[in-house]
Design a protein around this motif. Structure first.
Motif: not given
Length: 193
Positions: A118-126
């Motif tokens: 989840i954290f990685s997806e949020v970082a990637l989609k910023q």
């Protein structure tokens, strides 16, 4: 309160091969230093800020009577100081784990793997420049979200626990446009998970 560039608890080359020494040097000694210098210049103009910490100022910035350009400048540069201070602290070549936090994350997100996903997806989609955050909200609940530019969770009344810088200067020398690869590798030097 006068801010200084913090000394790191490790050398620039200590996070290799995840983050190369040149990126660390430029990021810390140039980018972070510029945020410190510019935040101090703005704060020097306002005696009412002399005994205040940036976290307190940014949590209540509208009450201090700053000129609009200085208010935005302090959000940008003061946020840059706080965010980078936290970012450097989150990483360690020895990867020391906070067992209590691990238990809390597993309870909230199901597993460390699910949390990282989840954290990685949020970082990637910023979109564009910004930060991914794990925070405690005002009710002590763990949340994951991203913020643009140098905005900080303190402005929302949240306490940062973990942050990842996804501005291009944090990874571009080594990873170019491969943000996903940077994010995936970054977990190898996160010290609390």
């Amino acid at each position: 309160m006068k801010y200084e560039l913090p000394k790191l608890n490790y050398n620039y080359e200590d996070l290799e091969p995840v983050i190369d020494a040149k990126t660390m040097e430029v990021h810390h000694s140039k980018h972070h230093q510029a945020y410190v210098d510019n935040a101090n210049k703005i704060m020097d103009k306002y005696p009412q800020l002399a005994d205040k910490k940036l976290e307190e100022i940014l949590a209540n910035i509208e009450i201090f009577g700053l000129e609009p350009l200085d208010q935005q400048g302090l959000i940008n540069h003061g946020g840059g100081v706080i965010n980078h201070n936290l970012y450097w602290q989150m990483m360690d070549p020895n990867n020391v784990q906070d067992k209590n936090l691990v238990v809390e994350i597993e309870k909230e997100f199901g597993s460390i793997e699910e949390f990282k996903k989840i954290f990685s997806e949020v970082a990637l989609k910023q979109f564009g420049s910004g930060w991914a955050w794990l925070v405690r909200d005002e009710n002590e609940k763990l949340l994951i979200y991203s913020l643009p530019n140098q905005e900080t969770p303190y402005a929302k009344g949240h306490t940062p626990i973990l942050t990842l810088d996804v501005w291009e200067h944090a990874y571009y020398l080594k990873y170019q446009n491969r943000r996903a690869e940077y994010i995936e590798n970054w977990w190898k030097v996160v010290k609390i998970i």
